[in-house]
Design an enzyme around this catalytic site. Structure first.
Site, mmCIF file in Angstrom:
data_model
loop_
_atom_site.group_PDB
_atom_site.id
_atom_site.type_symbol
_atom_site.label_atom_id
_atom_site.label_comp_id
_atom_site.label_asym_id
_atom_site.label_seq_id
_atom_site.Cartn_x
_atom_site.Cartn_y
_atom_site.Cartn_z
ATOM 1 N N CYS A 82 0.803 -1.225 0.000
ATOM 2 C CA CYS A 82 0.000 0.000 0.000
ATOM 3 C C CYS A 82 0.837 1.277 0.000
ATOM 4 O O CYS A 82 0.293 2.372 -0.123
ATOM 5 C CB CYS A 82 -0.942 -0.004 1.199
ATOM 6 S SG CYS A 82 -1.972 -1.480 1.263
ATOM 7 N N HIS A 89 -9.374 2.671 -1.805
ATOM 8 C CA HIS A 89 -7.943 2.379 -1.699
ATOM 9 C C HIS A 89 -7.461 1.455 -2.817
ATOM 10 O O HIS A 89 -7.318 0.252 -2.616
ATOM 11 C CB HIS A 89 -7.675 1.759 -0.325
ATOM 12 C CG HIS A 89 -6.274 1.300 -0.110
ATOM 13 N ND1 HIS A 89 -5.168 1.976 -0.582
ATOM 14 C CD2 HIS A 89 -5.791 0.189 0.539
ATOM 15 C CE1 HIS A 89 -4.075 1.323 -0.227
ATOM 16 N NE2 HIS A 89 -4.429 0.232 0.440
ATOM 17 N N CYS A 133 0.313 2.720 6.365
ATOM 18 C CA CYS A 133 0.730 1.363 6.692
ATOM 19 C C CYS A 133 0.738 0.568 5.395
ATOM 20 O O CYS A 133 0.227 1.019 4.373
ATOM 21 C CB CYS A 133 -0.250 0.733 7.675
ATOM 22 S SG CYS A 133 -1.943 0.617 7.034
#
Length: 436
Positions: free
Chosen positions: A99, A392, A422
């Site tokens: 990510c 996301h 994160c």
């Protein structure tokens, strides 16, 4: 040795972000159903080059990333160069850091500028959860290789007989951490239990995120950083993120059942980010080159940091490890920041990190610091809403955060902002941005 990070080239020029853009973010199997990460990447890069009015031939390097890999085009960056107006000789390579992927692509381009290898580069990331590489079972994969080498019908028949019906079933991409077998949602449940994050607090944060994102869209603030995407065969388009609950009602969140721990869990679909499709990109230049070309940068990179922790317990604590390092390298404390933008993978993960920012015990035991990172001022935190609302697309989130922070700081007359996330694998990323 100084702890300060020098994010400049040999002439002392800062690394400028001159433009940023993204597609609207869309929930899985909705607006971008059937559109690959590569196609979305080409879409946003083409539009960014057009809007910025830069000569595509001036782009010296493209670093781009994806998390859900396309076997047919593993080097997405090179394919984007070949599919846009850039010079075919443009250096291009792909990265992946879960990510935090487009944080990494941005840093790689920045470091190329810092070393003097280039003056202008483009970074970003794209992911599709709707166009997925569907695999086959290990037994079938083994048999297919053997069949390719078999010469006689008898040999081929013997190989085929080894297979059962279940061996022929397609295998979707794993959503679990390779090392542990835990999904991100299960990790979020771990964190909710470790840090005593209540269901009510998770739902409240999600409601806040959706409410602020709705206000942000309605204010027109995102108009210049989100493009209109026309979907092949070009009979429809999307010009707004479609995950945002525009009429969010806090009480409605309590109606959903836990998604990962059905009996004792608190993490639900409503307080988690959905699987999302989208792409984003930014253009970076040396400060001198930006001025020579007449660009007014939207921001500058002041410092950055990447960290890693163990994956077995609470691995989504990356912001709590990367942020103090980025602040130290910038010569700053948390209270010095104008804005704080933290990726909201899950409300539980976000709240756990927020809690540890203010914990002296965590700072002493985990960071080797004698003071907490700092209590988060909510008037500075995710002021436009966060990933819980916007969605996301894994590799696209980093450069979304960077662009959004810079533009909001510009609207407020300048200052410094933190963008942090994160990532799977126990990774963390943080970047300090400054805007004049």
């Amino acid at each position: 040795m100084s702890d300060r990070q020098q994010v400049t080239n040999s002439r002392g020029e800062r690394i400028a972000i001159v433009a940023g853009l993204r597609t609207p973010f869309a929930k899985q199997a909705t607006a971008f159903h059937g559109v690959s990460a590569l196609d979305m990447g080409k879409m946003v890069v083409n539009e960014l080059l057009s809007r910025s009015e830069i000569d595509p031939q001036l782009i010296e390097q493209l670093v781009y990333g994806q998390v859900v890999q396309m076997p047919a085009a593993p080097n997405i960056a090179r394919e984007i160069v070949l599919g846009t107006g850039m010079n075919v000789s443009t250096d291009a390579y792909s990265v992946t850091r879960a990510c935090a992927t487009s944080f990494q692509s941005a840093v790689n381009v920045a470091e190329s500028i810092m070393t003097g290898n280039i003056e202008i580069g483009l970074a970003g990331g794209s992911d599709s959860s709707s166009v997925l590489p569907i695999g086959v079972s290990k037994k079938l994969a083994h048999a297919l290789v053997d069949l390719n080498k078999a010469r006689t019908f008898k040999q081929k028949f013997a190989i085929a007989r080894r297979l059962g019906l279940k061996d022929l079933m397609p295998v979707p991409p794993a959503v679990a951490e390779y090392s542990t077998g835990l999904s991100m949602g299960q990790t979020a449940e771990q964190m909710a239990k470790t840090y005593n994050i209540s269901r009510a607090d998770q739902d409240a944060l999600a409601h806040r995120s959706h409410t602020l994102a709705t206000e942000t869209w309605n204010s027109g603030h995102l108009r210049n950083e989100v493009m209109t995407a026309h979907i092949p065969p070009y009979k429809q388009f999307i010009d707004r993120d479609n995950n945002i609950r525009e009429n969010s009602v806090l009480e409605s969140y309590a109606k959903l059942r836990p998604a990962f721990d059905r009996k004792h869990g608190t993490v639900t679909a409503a307080n988690s980010t959905p699987l999302t499709d989208g792409a984003s990109a930014i253009i970076l230049m040396s400060e001198g080159r930006a001025k020579a070309l007449g660009y007014q940068p939207i921001g500058y990179i002041k410092s950055y940091a990447f960290t890693a922790i163990d994956v077995w317990q609470d691995m989504l604590m990356g912001p709590s490890y990367a942020t103090p390092l980025a602040l130290k390298r910038a010569g700053m404390e948390l209270e010095d920041l104008t804005l704080i933008e933290m990726h909201e993978a899950f409300a539980a993960q976000t709240l756990a990190n927020m809690q540890m920012f203010g914990s002296k015990k965590f700072a002493e035991e985990k960071l080797g610091r004698n003071r907490a990172i700092g209590e988060i001022d909510m008037s500075k935190f995710n002021v436009l809403g966060g990933s819980l609302a916007y969605g996301h697309p894994f590799a696209a989130t980093g450069t979304r955060l960077i662009t959004q922070v810079c533009n909001e700081l510009k609207r407020r007359g300048g200052g410094t902002g933190l963008a942090t996330a994160c990532a799977a694998g126990g990774l963390g990323a943080a970047m300090i941005l400054e805007v004049e």
